[in-house]
Design a protein around this motif. Structure first.
Motif, PDB file in Angstrom:
ATOM      1  N   SER A   1       8.562  55.645  47.307  1.00  0.00           N
ATOM      2  CA  SER A   1       7.581  55.426  46.230  1.00  0.00           C
ATOM      3  C   SER A   1       7.821  54.113  45.502  1.00  0.00           C
ATOM      4  O   SER A   1       6.916  53.578  44.873  1.00  0.00           O
ATOM      5  CB  SER A   1       7.626  56.572  45.221  1.00  0.00           C
ATOM      6  N   GLN A   2       9.026  53.591  45.573  1.00  0.00           N
ATOM      7  CA  GLN A   2       9.356  52.314  44.936  1.00  0.00           C
ATOM      8  C   GLN A   2       9.607  51.234  45.995  1.00  0.00           C
ATOM      9  O   GLN A   2      10.432  50.354  45.830  1.00  0.00           O
ATOM     10  CB  GLN A   2      10.595  52.465  44.042  1.00  0.00           C
TER      11      GLN A   2
ATOM     12  N   TYR B   1       8.254  48.524  46.949  1.00  0.00           N
ATOM     13  CA  TYR B   1       8.101  47.089  46.673  1.00  0.00           C
ATOM     14  C   TYR B   1       8.869  46.641  45.438  1.00  0.00           C
ATOM     15  O   TYR B   1       8.676  45.539  44.959  1.00  0.00           O
ATOM     16  CB  TYR B   1       6.623  46.743  46.552  1.00  0.00           C
ATOM     17  N   MET B   2       9.772  47.466  44.965  1.00  0.00           N
ATOM     18  CA  MET B   2      10.566  47.141  43.794  1.00  0.00           C
ATOM     19  C   MET B   2      11.654  46.137  44.168  1.00  0.00           C
ATOM     20  O   MET B   2      12.290  46.253  45.209  1.00  0.00           O
ATOM     21  CB  MET B   2      11.199  48.430  43.265  1.00  0.00           C
ATOM     22  N   ASP B   3      11.851  45.134  43.317  1.00  0.00           N
ATOM     23  CA  ASP B   3      12.928  44.161  43.511  1.00  0.00           C
ATOM     24  C   ASP B   3      14.201  44.770  42.920  1.00  0.00           C
ATOM     25  O   ASP B   3      14.475  44.633  41.731  1.00  0.00           O
ATOM     26  CB  ASP B   3      12.573  42.854  42.832  1.00  0.00           C
ATOM     27  N   VAL B   4      14.957  45.447  43.739  1.00  0.00           N
ATOM     28  CA  VAL B   4      16.081  46.252  43.279  1.00  0.00           C
ATOM     29  C   VAL B   4      17.127  45.417  42.546  1.00  0.00           C
ATOM     30  O   VAL B   4      17.674  45.836  41.535  1.00  0.00           O
ATOM     31  CB  VAL B   4      16.724  47.008  44.464  1.00  0.00           C
ATOM     32  N   LYS B   5      17.394  44.211  43.013  1.00  0.00           N
ATOM     33  CA  LYS B   5      18.454  43.406  42.409  1.00  0.00           C
ATOM     34  C   LYS B   5      18.135  42.988  40.977  1.00  0.00           C
ATOM     35  O   LYS B   5      19.033  42.691  40.204  1.00  0.00           O
ATOM     36  CB  LYS B   5      18.765  42.184  43.263  1.00  0.00           C
ATOM     37  N   SER B   6      16.878  43.003  40.576  1.00  0.00           N
ATOM     38  CA  SER B   6      16.510  42.551  39.236  1.00  0.00           C
ATOM     39  C   SER B   6      16.354  43.690  38.223  1.00  0.00           C
ATOM     40  O   SER B   6      16.065  43.443  37.059  1.00  0.00           O
ATOM     41  CB  SER B   6      15.206  41.752  39.297  1.00  0.00           C
ATOM     42  N   ILE B   7      16.600  44.915  38.624  1.00  0.00           N
ATOM     43  CA  ILE B   7      16.476  46.060  37.731  1.00  0.00           C
ATOM     44  C   ILE B   7      17.725  46.167  36.868  1.00  0.00           C
ATOM     45  O   ILE B   7      18.840  45.979  37.351  1.00  0.00           O
ATOM     46  CB  ILE B   7      16.310  47.363  38.549  1.00  0.00           C
ATOM     47  N   ASP B   8      17.532  46.455  35.577  1.00  0.00           N
ATOM     48  CA  ASP B   8      18.675  46.687  34.698  1.00  0.00           C
ATOM     49  C   ASP B   8      19.402  47.955  35.120  1.00  0.00           C
ATOM     50  O   ASP B   8      18.781  48.913  35.565  1.00  0.00           O
ATOM     51  CB  ASP B   8      18.212  46.823  33.246  1.00  0.00           C
ATOM     52  N   GLY B   9      20.672  47.975  34.958  1.00  0.00           N
ATOM     53  CA  GLY B   9      21.460  49.160  35.260  1.00  0.00           C
ATOM     54  C   GLY B   9      22.732  48.808  36.003  1.00  0.00           C
ATOM     55  O   GLY B   9      22.921  47.686  36.469  1.00  0.00           O
TER      56      GLY B   9
ATOM     57  N   ILE C   1      20.834  54.430  43.516  1.00  0.00           N
ATOM     58  CA  ILE C   1      20.962  55.395  44.606  1.00  0.00           C
ATOM     59  C   ILE C   1      19.695  55.262  45.443  1.00  0.00           C
ATOM     60  O   ILE C   1      18.587  55.406  44.917  1.00  0.00           O
ATOM     61  CB  ILE C   1      21.076  56.848  44.088  1.00  0.00           C
ATOM     62  N   ILE C   2      19.835  54.969  46.713  1.00  0.00           N
ATOM     63  CA  ILE C   2      18.685  54.732  47.589  1.00  0.00           C
ATOM     64  C   ILE C   2      18.517  55.912  48.532  1.00  0.00           C
ATOM     65  O   ILE C   2      19.458  56.268  49.248  1.00  0.00           O
ATOM     66  CB  ILE C   2      18.871  53.433  48.389  1.00  0.00           C
ATOM     67  N   LYS C   3      17.339  56.497  48.532  1.00  0.00           N
ATOM     68  CA  LYS C   3      17.058  57.606  49.452  1.00  0.00           C
ATOM     69  C   LYS C   3      16.929  57.040  50.862  1.00  0.00           C
ATOM     70  O   LYS C   3      16.124  56.161  51.123  1.00  0.00           O
ATOM     71  CB  LYS C   3      15.779  58.333  49.066  1.00  0.00           C
ATOM     72  N   ALA C   4      17.741  57.570  51.764  1.00  0.00           N
ATOM     73  CA  ALA C   4      17.774  57.061  53.131  1.00  0.00           C
ATOM     74  C   ALA C   4      17.068  57.979  54.120  1.00  0.00           C
ATOM     75  O   ALA C   4      16.402  57.509  55.037  1.00  0.00           O
ATOM     76  CB  ALA C   4      19.213  56.853  53.573  1.00  0.00           C
TER      77      ALA C   4
ATOM     78  N   LYS D   1      13.762  58.933  58.517  1.00  0.00           N
ATOM     79  CA  LYS D   1      14.426  57.853  57.802  1.00  0.00           C
ATOM     80  C   LYS D   1      13.365  57.162  56.948  1.00  0.00           C
ATOM     81  O   LYS D   1      12.314  56.771  57.468  1.00  0.00           O
ATOM     82  CB  LYS D   1      15.043  56.865  58.776  1.00  0.00           C
ATOM     83  N   THR D   2      13.620  57.015  55.661  1.00  0.00           N
ATOM     84  CA  THR D   2      12.619  56.409  54.784  1.00  0.00           C
ATOM     85  C   THR D   2      12.319  54.984  55.227  1.00  0.00           C
ATOM     86  O   THR D   2      13.211  54.252  55.648  1.00  0.00           O
ATOM     87  CB  THR D   2      13.068  56.426  53.314  1.00  0.00           C
ATOM     88  N   LYS D   3      11.067  54.614  55.131  1.00  0.00           N
ATOM     89  CA  LYS D   3      10.618  53.293  55.598  1.00  0.00           C
ATOM     90  C   LYS D   3      11.161  52.161  54.738  1.00  0.00           C
ATOM     91  O   LYS D   3      11.389  51.059  55.216  1.00  0.00           O
ATOM     92  CB  LYS D   3       9.096  53.259  55.610  1.00  0.00           C
ATOM     93  N   ALA D   4      11.371  52.415  53.460  1.00  0.00           N
ATOM     94  CA  ALA D   4      11.776  51.361  52.527  1.00  0.00           C
ATOM     95  C   ALA D   4      13.288  51.152  52.476  1.00  0.00           C
ATOM     96  O   ALA D   4      13.753  50.170  51.904  1.00  0.00           O
ATOM     97  CB  ALA D   4      11.263  51.692  51.135  1.00  0.00           C
ATOM     98  N   TYR D   5      14.060  52.039  53.080  1.00  0.00           N
ATOM     99  CA  TYR D   5      15.519  52.019  52.922  1.00  0.00           C
ATOM    100  C   TYR D   5      16.153  50.671  53.248  1.00  0.00           C
ATOM    101  O   TYR D   5      16.919  50.126  52.445  1.00  0.00           O
ATOM    102  CB  TYR D   5      16.165  53.124  53.766  1.00  0.00           C
ATOM    103  N   GLU D   6      15.885  50.122  54.393  1.00  0.00           N
ATOM    104  CA  GLU D   6      16.541  48.871  54.816  1.00  0.00           C
ATOM    105  C   GLU D   6      16.275  47.734  53.834  1.00  0.00           C
ATOM    106  O   GLU D   6      17.193  47.004  53.448  1.00  0.00           O
ATOM    107  CB  GLU D   6      16.094  48.470  56.224  1.00  0.00           C
ATOM    108  N   ASN D   7      15.016  47.556  53.425  1.00  0.00           N
ATOM    109  CA  ASN D   7      14.674  46.485  52.491  1.00  0.00           C
ATOM    110  C   ASN D   7      15.281  46.721  51.116  1.00  0.00           C
ATOM    111  O   ASN D   7      15.737  45.783  50.458  1.00  0.00           O
ATOM    112  CB  ASN D   7      13.163  46.315  52.384  1.00  0.00           C
ATOM    113  N   GLN D   8      15.267  47.975  50.659  1.00  0.00           N
ATOM    114  CA  GLN D   8      15.855  48.276  49.359  1.00  0.00           C
ATOM    115  C   GLN D   8      17.361  48.035  49.377  1.00  0.00           C
ATOM    116  O   GLN D   8      17.920  47.508  48.412  1.00  0.00           O
ATOM    117  CB  GLN D   8      15.543  49.718  48.960  1.00  0.00           C
TER     118      GLN D   8
END
Length: 63
Positions: A11-12, A14-22, A26-29, A36-43
């Protein structure tokens, strides 16, 4: 001491993970043992470019 973080999945995609505060992400794989989630590798790649601790979730989380 407390840590702040998020969990993300497809669901996220297209999120730029490196720029999120925190402190961590945890990435759902996977979902069960067949999906296997489609976004996992890019995230994961985006998270690795930042300074957060990285974890994953799923029945068959790639270690």
């Amino acid at each position: 001491m407390s840590l702040n973080g998020i969990d993300i999945g497809d669901s996220q995609a297209y999120m730029d993970v490196k720029s999120i505060d925190g402190d961590f992400v945890i990435i759902k794989a996977t979902q069960s043992n067949y999906y296997k989630t489609k976004a996992y590798e890019n995230q994961l790649k985006s998270a690795q470019q930042g300074t957060k601790e990285i974890g994953g979730s799923g029945a068959n989380f790639p270690r």
